[in-house]
Design a protein around this motif. Structure first.
Motif, PDB file in Angstrom:
ATOM      1  N   THR A 108      49.726   7.472 -18.293  1.00 19.51           N
ATOM      2  CA  THR A 108      50.872   6.850 -17.631  1.00 19.51           C
ATOM      3  C   THR A 108      50.577   6.839 -16.130  1.00 19.51           C
ATOM      4  O   THR A 108      49.591   7.425 -15.684  1.00 19.51           O
ATOM      5  CB  THR A 108      52.145   7.683 -17.857  1.00 19.51           C
ATOM      6  OG1 THR A 108      51.883   9.020 -17.388  1.00 19.51           O
ATOM      7  CG2 THR A 108      52.510   7.747 -19.333  1.00 19.51           C
ATOM      8  N   MET A 109      51.459   6.217 -15.364  1.00 16.90           N
ATOM      9  CA  MET A 109      51.260   6.191 -13.925  1.00 16.90           C
ATOM     10  C   MET A 109      51.257   7.625 -13.393  1.00 16.90           C
ATOM     11  O   MET A 109      50.424   7.994 -12.573  1.00 16.90           O
ATOM     12  CB  MET A 109      52.369   5.394 -13.262  1.00 16.90           C
ATOM     13  CG  MET A 109      51.913   4.712 -11.997  1.00 16.90           C
ATOM     14  SD  MET A 109      53.178   3.594 -11.402  1.00 16.90           S
ATOM     15  CE  MET A 109      54.489   4.755 -10.989  1.00 16.90           C
ATOM     16  N   GLU A 110      52.182   8.457 -13.891  1.00 21.83           N
ATOM     17  CA  GLU A 110      52.273   9.842 -13.440  1.00 21.83           C
ATOM     18  C   GLU A 110      51.016  10.620 -13.828  1.00 21.83           C
ATOM     19  O   GLU A 110      50.502  11.427 -13.039  1.00 21.83           O
ATOM     20  CB  GLU A 110      53.503  10.531 -14.031  1.00 21.83           C
ATOM     21  CG  GLU A 110      54.833  10.044 -13.504  1.00 21.83           C
ATOM     22  CD  GLU A 110      55.287   8.734 -14.123  1.00 21.83           C
ATOM     23  OE1 GLU A 110      54.686   8.307 -15.141  1.00 21.83           O
ATOM     24  OE2 GLU A 110      56.229   8.124 -13.586  1.00 21.83           O
ATOM     25  N   GLY A 111      50.527  10.370 -15.029  1.00 21.02           N
ATOM     26  CA  GLY A 111      49.302  11.027 -15.487  1.00 21.02           C
ATOM     27  C   GLY A 111      48.124  10.648 -14.602  1.00 21.02           C
ATOM     28  O   GLY A 111      47.330  11.503 -14.195  1.00 21.02           O
ATOM     29  N   ASP A 112      48.037   9.349 -14.282  1.00 21.65           N
ATOM     30  CA  ASP A 112      46.943   8.874 -13.438  1.00 21.65           C
ATOM     31  C   ASP A 112      47.028   9.466 -12.034  1.00 21.65           C
ATOM     32  O   ASP A 112      46.016   9.849 -11.452  1.00 21.65           O
ATOM     33  CB  ASP A 112      46.964   7.341 -13.369  1.00 21.65           C
ATOM     34  CG  ASP A 112      46.470   6.714 -14.675  1.00 21.65           C
ATOM     35  OD1 ASP A 112      45.845   7.445 -15.480  1.00 21.65           O
ATOM     36  OD2 ASP A 112      46.710   5.513 -14.888  1.00 21.65           O
ATOM     37  N   THR A 113      48.250   9.528 -11.502  1.00 20.43           N
ATOM     38  CA  THR A 113      48.472  10.126 -10.179  1.00 20.43           C
ATOM     39  C   THR A 113      47.991  11.575 -10.181  1.00 20.43           C
ATOM     40  O   THR A 113      47.301  12.027  -9.261  1.00 20.43           O
ATOM     41  CB  THR A 113      49.981  10.114  -9.818  1.00 20.43           C
ATOM     42  OG1 THR A 113      50.450   8.778  -9.917  1.00 20.43           O
ATOM     43  CG2 THR A 113      50.228  10.669  -8.433  1.00 20.43           C
ATOM     44  N   THR A 114      48.358  12.304 -11.229  1.00 22.53           N
ATOM     45  CA  THR A 114      47.985  13.710 -11.334  1.00 22.53           C
ATOM     46  C   THR A 114      46.471  13.859 -11.491  1.00 22.53           C
ATOM     47  O   THR A 114      45.849  14.720 -10.863  1.00 22.53           O
ATOM     48  CB  THR A 114      48.728  14.367 -12.522  1.00 22.53           C
ATOM     49  OG1 THR A 114      50.104  14.004 -12.460  1.00 22.53           O
ATOM     50  CG2 THR A 114      48.589  15.882 -12.491  1.00 22.53           C
TER      51      THR A 114
END
Lengths: 206, 206
Positions: free
Chosen positions: A149-155
């Motif tokens: 997800t976008m959050e996963g990618d950010t992390t």
């Protein structure tokens, strides 16, 4: 509109069950009536298992997975490869990966992903303890196994920047077409990625 | 095949949940992880509600419904009509009928139906106490509200023979086409019965 059941004990038990996710009042009643037919000691075993779990559960001080002991049975298992750490969001992911029986390294449970929208920043996650673990240990490789997800990618990106200064290999789990899936029904992004990240054809892919 | 979870407390709680009807191991795990995130006192309220229910529940000595007291709140409610007794198989049926808000009489819970195949005979059910109730009380009418199965019909017939010698009205709940159902999709037996048992058309049927 619901009427009170004929018994406040019954009503209370049904209400408690209804609080669980995905359990409506009808299902709750069915489950409670099922328990009523069971022996006293069986119902007590059920109730006490939940109370005891919540009271006594501890989190492994190394990987933050659920544990009965200070250091969990995965981290303390000397037959596992402590040079590889697989970083996951939650306890559920540890269980999913363990069920594949394909990974013999250790885990690190972040407790979520960076999500400014939900007010979750790096300081809310077990990131510092991950960096310390990687710096102080015999770690050769960190596998990032977060959601796509976008959050996963950010992390992933945040962790990559923190970890890249340490002399270790950083990998991420393969994304691509599920085994058994037909190309026709695969979404474009997954299909596109799986072409970009194509791997050499070997016997193991037969 | 399932692997043990990383914690025996967790494993135990998941196994207990999996024993419930319709709850598989995956759902059990989801529910347990949900409870783990709750406050200690909330989980204790849940566990204790179940234990207390099983320990303290009593059955009404008049109608055999679930109760908190010797005589249930329906039987002891003086605003209800004690001249009509509705005979049902189980506690669930009492709840279903109460939810309709259409019945202000009393109940009698048989605890099942006569089923020689399952080894359930008249003596295993609360039939004698029903007869005593009808004989000794102010009862004018007994409504038979059992399942429309062979066992239900057998039980209806058995009760009818026992009750018909007493000077009361014996009725059975109307069987017919569900409200909102189309004739086209109604099974033949129900449709046939609903023609045989047709009622006079009045304004209340508009």
């Amino acid at each position: 509109m619901h009427h009170n059941l004929s018994s406040s004990l019954l009503e209370n038990a049904v209400q408690e069950f209804s609080k669980l996710p995905g359990i409506g009042r009808k299902t709750a009643l069915r489950l409670v009536l099922h328990l009523l037919k069971k022996e006293k000691h069986e119902v007590e075993a059920f109730g006490n298992a939940l109370i005891q779990l919540r009271r006594e559960i501890v989190y492994c001080k190394v990987c933050h997975n659920i544990s009965d002991t200070e250091v969990c049975h995965i981290c303390s298992n000397t037959s596992r490869d402590n040079s590889i750490i697989c970083v996951v969001e939650s306890i559920k992911d540890v269980l999913s990966i363990e069920n594949t029986q394909q990974f013999r390294g250790l885990y690190h449970v972040l407790g979520g992903v960076i999500s400014p929208m939900d007010g979750v920043g790096p300081a809310d996650l077990q990131i510092e303890s991950l960096i310390n673990r990687v710096q102080s240990g015999d770690v050769n490789e960190v596998i990032l196994a977060l959601s796509t997800t976008m959050e996963g990618d950010t992390t992933n990106f945040f962790l990559f920047r923190k970890l890249t200064v340490i002399d270790i290999k950083i990998t991420t789990i393969a994304r691509g077409i599920s085994i058994g899936d037909e190309l026709e029904y695969t979404d474009e992004v997954t299909l596109g990625r799986s072409i970009l990240n194509r791997v050499e054809f070997t016997n193991s892919y037969k």
